[in-house]
Write a protein that holds these residues in place. Structure first.
Motif, PDB file in Angstrom:
ATOM      1  N   ARG A   1      12.668   5.117  -1.425  1.00  0.00           N
ATOM      2  CA  ARG A   1      11.626   5.217  -2.437  1.00  0.00           C
ATOM      3  C   ARG A   1      11.002   3.841  -2.691  1.00  0.00           C
ATOM      4  NH1 ARG A   1       9.034   9.047  -3.814  1.00  0.00           N
ATOM      5  NH2 ARG A   1       9.280   8.958  -6.048  1.00  0.00           N
ATOM      6  N   GLN A   2      10.238   3.729  -3.786  1.00  0.00           N
ATOM      7  CA  GLN A   2       9.490   2.510  -4.057  1.00  0.00           C
ATOM      8  C   GLN A   2      10.337   1.245  -3.964  1.00  0.00           C
ATOM      9  OE1 GLN A   2       8.891   5.329  -5.655  1.00  0.00           O
ATOM     10  NE2 GLN A   2       6.833   5.404  -6.528  1.00  0.00           N
TER      11      GLN A   2
ATOM     12  N   ASP B   1       0.831  -1.202   0.000  1.00  0.00           N
ATOM     13  CA  ASP B   1       0.000   0.000   0.000  1.00  0.00           C
ATOM     14  C   ASP B   1       0.864   1.249   0.000  1.00  0.00           C
ATOM     15  OD1 ASP B   1      -2.277  -1.466   0.008  1.00  0.00           O
ATOM     16  OD2 ASP B   1      -2.703  -1.229   2.145  1.00  0.00           O
ATOM     17  N   GLY B   2       1.995   1.160   0.723  1.00  0.00           N
ATOM     18  CA  GLY B   2       2.913   2.296   0.781  1.00  0.00           C
ATOM     19  C   GLY B   2       3.406   2.654  -0.605  1.00  0.00           C
ATOM     20  N   VAL B   3       3.804   1.640  -1.367  1.00  0.00           N
ATOM     21  CA  VAL B   3       4.303   1.863  -2.717  1.00  0.00           C
ATOM     22  C   VAL B   3       3.211   2.453  -3.601  1.00  0.00           C
ATOM     23  CG1 VAL B   3       5.107   0.693  -4.797  1.00  0.00           C
ATOM     24  CG2 VAL B   3       6.100   0.133  -2.592  1.00  0.00           C
ATOM     25  N   TYR B   4       2.002   1.963  -3.397  1.00  0.00           N
ATOM     26  CA  TYR B   4       0.866   2.484  -4.155  1.00  0.00           C
ATOM     27  C   TYR B   4       0.700   3.982  -3.885  1.00  0.00           C
ATOM     28  CZ  TYR B   4      -3.941   2.945  -5.782  1.00  0.00           C
ATOM     29  OH  TYR B   4      -5.072   3.341  -6.428  1.00  0.00           O
ATOM     30  N   ALA B   5       0.803   4.360  -2.584  1.00  0.00           N
ATOM     31  CA  ALA B   5       0.675   5.773  -2.219  1.00  0.00           C
ATOM     32  C   ALA B   5       1.804   6.588  -2.847  1.00  0.00           C
ATOM     33  CB  ALA B   5       0.679   5.937  -0.703  1.00  0.00           C
TER      34      ALA B   5
ATOM     35  N   LYS C   1       4.144  15.006  -6.290  1.00  0.00           N
ATOM     36  CA  LYS C   1       4.448  15.183  -4.881  1.00  0.00           C
ATOM     37  C   LYS C   1       5.378  14.035  -4.517  1.00  0.00           C
ATOM     38  CE  LYS C   1       0.979  16.126  -1.676  1.00  0.00           C
ATOM     39  NZ  LYS C   1      -0.435  15.903  -1.322  1.00  0.00           N
ATOM     40  N   THR C   2       6.279  14.262  -3.584  1.00  0.00           N
ATOM     41  CA  THR C   2       7.167  13.166  -3.229  1.00  0.00           C
ATOM     42  C   THR C   2       6.842  12.639  -1.838  1.00  0.00           C
ATOM     43  OG1 THR C   2       8.875  14.156  -4.573  1.00  0.00           O
ATOM     44  CG2 THR C   2       9.562  12.445  -3.047  1.00  0.00           C
ATOM     45  N   LEU C   3       6.659  11.328  -1.772  1.00  0.00           N
ATOM     46  CA  LEU C   3       6.507  10.679  -0.476  1.00  0.00           C
ATOM     47  C   LEU C   3       7.640   9.673  -0.336  1.00  0.00           C
ATOM     48  CD1 LEU C   3       2.677   9.840  -0.331  1.00  0.00           C
ATOM     49  CD2 LEU C   3       3.829  11.815   0.626  1.00  0.00           C
ATOM     50  N   ASN C   4       7.995   9.360   0.902  1.00  0.00           N
ATOM     51  CA  ASN C   4       8.999   8.335   1.154  1.00  0.00           C
ATOM     52  C   ASN C   4       8.419   7.213   1.993  1.00  0.00           C
ATOM     53  OD1 ASN C   4      10.870   9.741  -0.266  1.00  0.00           O
ATOM     54  ND2 ASN C   4      12.025  10.445   1.511  1.00  0.00           N
ATOM     55  N   PHE C   5       9.114   6.091   1.989  1.00  0.00           N
ATOM     56  CA  PHE C   5       8.684   4.953   2.806  1.00  0.00           C
ATOM     57  C   PHE C   5       9.868   4.458   3.617  1.00  0.00           C
ATOM     58  CE2 PHE C   5       7.849   0.486   3.734  1.00  0.00           C
ATOM     59  CZ  PHE C   5       6.515   0.498   4.100  1.00  0.00           C
ATOM     60  N   ILE C   6       9.630   4.235   4.894  1.00  0.00           N
ATOM     61  CA  ILE C   6      10.728   3.839   5.762  1.00  0.00           C
ATOM     62  C   ILE C   6      10.246   2.774   6.745  1.00  0.00           C
ATOM     63  CG2 ILE C   6      10.347   5.501   7.641  1.00  0.00           C
ATOM     64  CD1 ILE C   6      13.352   6.107   7.532  1.00  0.00           C
ATOM     65  N   VAL C   7      11.151   1.875   7.114  1.00  0.00           N
ATOM     66  CA  VAL C   7      10.844   0.899   8.158  1.00  0.00           C
ATOM     67  C   VAL C   7      11.609   1.337   9.410  1.00  0.00           C
ATOM     68  CG1 VAL C   7      11.069  -1.494   8.906  1.00  0.00           C
ATOM     69  CG2 VAL C   7      10.447  -0.981   6.537  1.00  0.00           C
TER      70      VAL C   7
ATOM     71  N   ALA D   1      11.120   0.027  -0.564  1.00  0.00           N
ATOM     72  CA  ALA D   1       9.903  -0.417   0.121  1.00  0.00           C
ATOM     73  C   ALA D   1       9.550  -1.827  -0.319  1.00  0.00           C
ATOM     74  CB  ALA D   1       8.757   0.535  -0.185  1.00  0.00           C
ATOM     75  N   GLN D   2       9.691  -2.093  -1.615  1.00  0.00           N
ATOM     76  CA  GLN D   2       9.371  -3.429  -2.135  1.00  0.00           C
ATOM     77  C   GLN D   2      10.439  -4.434  -1.747  1.00  0.00           C
ATOM     78  OE1 GLN D   2       6.443  -3.735  -3.210  1.00  0.00           O
ATOM     79  NE2 GLN D   2       6.065  -2.991  -5.265  1.00  0.00           N
ATOM     80  N   TYR D   3      11.698  -4.057  -1.958  1.00  0.00           N
ATOM     81  CA  TYR D   3      12.807  -4.952  -1.642  1.00  0.00           C
ATOM     82  C   TYR D   3      13.735  -4.265  -0.645  1.00  0.00           C
ATOM     83  CZ  TYR D   3      11.391  -7.883  -5.560  1.00  0.00           C
ATOM     84  OH  TYR D   3      10.698  -8.712  -6.392  1.00  0.00           O
ATOM     85  N   PRO D   4      13.466  -4.427   0.676  1.00  0.00           N
ATOM     86  CA  PRO D   4      14.270  -3.716   1.667  1.00  0.00           C
ATOM     87  C   PRO D   4      15.699  -4.255   1.699  1.00  0.00           C
ATOM     88  CG  PRO D   4      12.293  -4.686   2.652  1.00  0.00           C
ATOM     89  CD  PRO D   4      12.436  -5.255   1.285  1.00  0.00           C
ATOM     90  N   ASP D   5      16.598  -3.359   2.087  1.00  0.00           N
ATOM     91  CA  ASP D   5      17.998  -3.724   2.241  1.00  0.00           C
ATOM     92  C   ASP D   5      18.143  -4.742   3.377  1.00  0.00           C
ATOM     93  OD1 ASP D   5      20.840  -3.072   1.590  1.00  0.00           O
ATOM     94  OD2 ASP D   5      20.857  -2.587   3.730  1.00  0.00           O
ATOM     95  N   ILE D   6      19.230  -5.509   3.339  1.00  0.00           N
ATOM     96  CA  ILE D   6      19.451  -6.533   4.361  1.00  0.00           C
ATOM     97  C   ILE D   6      19.445  -5.943   5.770  1.00  0.00           C
ATOM     98  CG2 ILE D   6      21.962  -6.364   3.924  1.00  0.00           C
ATOM     99  CD1 ILE D   6      20.172  -9.556   5.077  1.00  0.00           C
ATOM    100  N   SER D   7      19.929  -4.694   5.920  1.00  0.00           N
ATOM    101  CA  SER D   7      19.958  -4.080   7.254  1.00  0.00           C
ATOM    102  C   SER D   7      18.543  -3.890   7.802  1.00  0.00           C
ATOM    103  CB  SER D   7      20.685  -2.735   7.190  1.00  0.00           C
ATOM    104  OG  SER D   7      19.998  -1.886   6.304  1.00  0.00           O
ATOM    105  N   VAL D   8      17.586  -3.650   6.902  1.00  0.00           N
ATOM    106  CA  VAL D   8      16.194  -3.501   7.325  1.00  0.00           C
ATOM    107  C   VAL D   8      15.618  -4.866   7.677  1.00  0.00           C
ATOM    108  CG1 VAL D   8      13.888  -2.824   6.575  1.00  0.00           C
ATOM    109  CG2 VAL D   8      15.857  -1.439   5.927  1.00  0.00           C
TER     110      VAL D   8
END
Lengths: 272, 425
Positions: free
Chosen positions: B387-388, B276-280, B289-295, B391-398
């Protein structure tokens, strides 16, 4: 003797047989579910008969509070609906018959539009005025009134337009002024419509949580939502059923008060 | 007149006869597969493709009955009541565990085929990490489920109005600066999880610093899992207090409308499933407009859905063939393009597609995905962060700080739902 046997064997279609489809519907979709609700409400998870579900409900302030809030919201909605709908129905009923049909349509037509769509549109409108997030309860009541208004207009209109005008004429002939005619004759005679309107608005308001979810920003909870929760993620059908059972009792009592069971000939044809 | 009626009648009967014959020829023998999936959770063209392929392969026509459910709980009770109806179902992690424990699922035998070949080692390990004892010995979820889609829970935010340092912690939802500017989920499990992150914030940070010192991933994951699956009376009590505040301070508790709220600018923070985050983010991009996604740093939830076969299903072999079909890279790509979630299937082909889709530009931010795609170099670089793609493929640190949410046993589930009722009332 032989004749009698023949009569019994042959199948003759009578009016009573027309009731079969409804009887089947009644058994499967009304009576059986009711029995199931009662069964789940009065048994514990281990399957024993118990009152623990009732104890759970009445010992939780959250449940009682939500029940009271639901009753309050429904009463308020019904009252506002009545305030808006009665004058409208009254004017419509007194209009010349070809004009009033069109106007009545304008009131009934929203019922034809998909309910979710209507709710969303109204939400956007309220959002524009900034009501939605600041006043969750206010916007919930507005949403409920908007959705249930036609259900109040219709029975009132039916009763008022079927009202025998000679009573009113007699009253004014005997010297009553317009206000008196209304309070002594018209309004008492239309009570059947009022009650059936109340039943049709008050009862669904208690459980239709889609409206409170949409208009209350997820912060207004009515009792129907808890039924869904316990049948869903809560995974306890006994708790869900006990809430449903308590609602049935409340609705039964409210129907008694509004005279839903009285055999008033004026009320015929007012419920849809 | 009478002859006309007779003629008409005989013509009608002839037609009826022909039609009946045609039906027999048309149908003949056919195989069947009954699928029960979440709504909008498959590209239905793939069903047609599978039917064609099946006909070519086996020479028998395949009929697919495709049913949808709205909530997992409804699916569960429906399968429980009608155990013979469905072959293949697609529940989420905790529901797979519940159903497997209750003996409602058939063991898979996917020894060879596309699924075993392409499934991401990360998802496979996740499935294997949850094990329990059955009458046939110790089993893990991998014995009952084939991963389908997966993702995380995180925060989509507006970088113009929200300080990035703030959203690095779940505490942002209790930060007065963002009063009435955030939405939370109106669903018990997800929001309970967020509540735990706040209630046990200190413990989570301690575990994180311990991990940074000793680099013991196993210990870190075990601690995280214990905290995020804590259903004790004490934990539920603590979460209740923090969620009460969150309910008062939030803009709305939503299941659906949060996307629109942040895109429209009513809110700046949107707690969301990664999909949903990526969709937004996509929608916002369209409106420039720019939105970001973070864990957040404390840790979060990683979830997955998987294909399972119902116990004693009539068409087990076909169901398994279907799982393999759905795991074939070309089909995975087609499906991902359609539904917008991330498949549990990895491999070079998917990696190439992903890189192309998200437009790698060799910027300074790199995302290491070897945990997901397996042996080899699977790293991507972008000039923009959060960014997208990440969010879809988080880094190993996440991923190191994300854990699954187990299923709550009956008593705990009731406790949490009672708590939820008090929050909502």
């Amino acid at each position: 003797m032989e004749n009698e046997v023949k009569v019994k064997k042959g199948f003759s279609f009578t009016r009573a047989h027309l009731c079969f489809p409804y009887a089947i519907f009644l058994v499967f979709f009304v009576i059986l579910p009711l029995i199931l609700i009662v069964y789940y409400a009065f048994t514990s998870k281990s399957g024993r008969i118990s009152f623990e579900n009732f104890i759970w409900f009445f010992s939780s302030w959250a449940s009682i509070k939500t029940l009271l809030i639901s009753i309050g919201l429904s009463l308020l909605t019904t009252f506002i609906c009545l305030l808006i709908a009665y004058p409208v129905a009254f004017i419509l009923a007194r209009m010349k018959s070809n004009k009033n049909v069109i106007l009545l349509f304008l009131f009934i037509m929203p019922m034809w539009i998909n309910f979710v769509l209507r709710a969303m549109a109204m939400k956007e409108l309220l959002d524009l005025f900034g009501i939605i997030t600041k006043y969750n309860y206010l916007s919930t009541v507005i949403g409920m009134v908007y959705d249930y208004l036609p259900f109040m207009v219709l029975p009132l209109f039916t009763t008022l337009s079927n009202l025998d005008k000679s009573y009113e004429e007699a009253a004014s002939d005997l010297g009553a002024n317009k206000v008196k005619v209304f309070t002594k004759i018209t309004f008492p005679l239309s009570l059947a419509g009022v009650f059936s309107g109340i039943t049709m608005v008050f009862l669904p308001c208690m459980t239709c949580y889609v409206i409170s979810d949409t208009f209350g920003s997820g912060k207004v909870t009515i009792i129907g939502k808890f039924i869904e929760q316990w049948f869903g993620t809560g995974d306890n059908w006994h708790y869900g059923s006990v809430i449903a059972f308590i609602l049935i009792v409340i609705m039964f009592i409210s129907t008694l008060f509004t005279g839903g069971f009285s055999e008033d000939k004026n009320s015929r044809g007012t419920t849809l | 007149m009478k002859t006309l009626t007779k003629r008409l009648l005989s013509a009608f009967l002839c037609l009826l006869l022909v039609l009946t014959c045609m039906q027999f020829i048309g149908c003949g023998k056919f195989d069947e597969l009954v699928i029960y999936n979440c709504q909008d959770y498959i590209d239905e063209d793939l069903l047609e493709d599978f039917k064609k392929e099946y006909k070519e392969k086996h020479g028998v026509k395949l009929k697919i009955k495709y049913d949808c459910f709205d909530t997992l709980e409804n699916m569960y009770s429906n399968v429980k009541i009608n155990p013979d109806t469905y072959d293949l179902i697609c529940p989420s992690d905790y529901m797979i565990e519940k159903m497997a424990r209750e003996g409602m699922l058939e063991e898979l035998s996917l020894t060879d085929g596309e699924y075993k070949q392409y499934v991401s080692p990360y998802i496979d390990a996740k499935l294997k990490s949850i094990s329990f004892t059955t009458e046939n010995g110790t089993k893990s979820l991998a014995d009952y489920a084939a991963g389908y889609m997966w993702g995380t829970i995180g925060i989509a935010y507006n970088p113009e109005t929200v300080n990035e340092e703030d959203v690095k912690s779940w505490n942002v939802l209790w930060n007065d600066t963002y009063n009435k500017k955030f939405t939370i989920k109106d669903s018990v499990r997800d929001t309970y999880f967020v509540g735990l992150a706040k209630a046990y914030n200190e413990e989570l940070y301690n575990a994180k610093s311990a991990f940074e010192l000793n680099n013991d991933l196993n210990a870190y994951q075990t601690t995280l899992s214990a905290i995020f699956n804590n259903t004790s009376v004490e934990a539920v009590g603590k979460v209740k207090e923090v969620l009460k505040t969150a309910k008062t301070n939030c803009y709305a508790m939503e299941v659906d409308s949060g996307k629109d709220s942040i895109i429209k600018g009513d809110t700046d923070i949107y707690v969301a499933w990664s999909g949903d985050g990526v969709y937004a983010l996509d929608e916002a991009d369209e409106e420039e407009k720019t939105l970001n996604f973070i864990v957040p740093e404390e840790g979060s939830n990683v979830w997955y859905d998987g294909w399972c076969i119902v116990k004693n299903a009539k068409n087990k072999a076909i169901a398994q063939e279907f799982i393999n079909f759905m795991s074939r890279p070309s089909n995975v790509i087609k499906n991902m393009e359609y539904i917008g979630y991330v498949s549990c299937v990895g491999g070079q082909e998917i990696f190439n597609w992903v890189k192309e889709t998200y437009g790698e530009d060799d910027g300074e931010f790199s995302v290491d995905l070897s945990y997901f795609f397996g042996e080899g170099s699977f790293s991507v670089s972008f000039s923009e962060e959060n960014r997208q793609f990440s969010a879809q493929y988080p880094d190993i640190s996440v991923i190191n700080r994300c854990v699954g949410m187990n299923y709550y046993p009956n008593e705990a589930n009731e406790r949490i739902n009672n708590m939820w009722q008090e929050i909502k009332a």
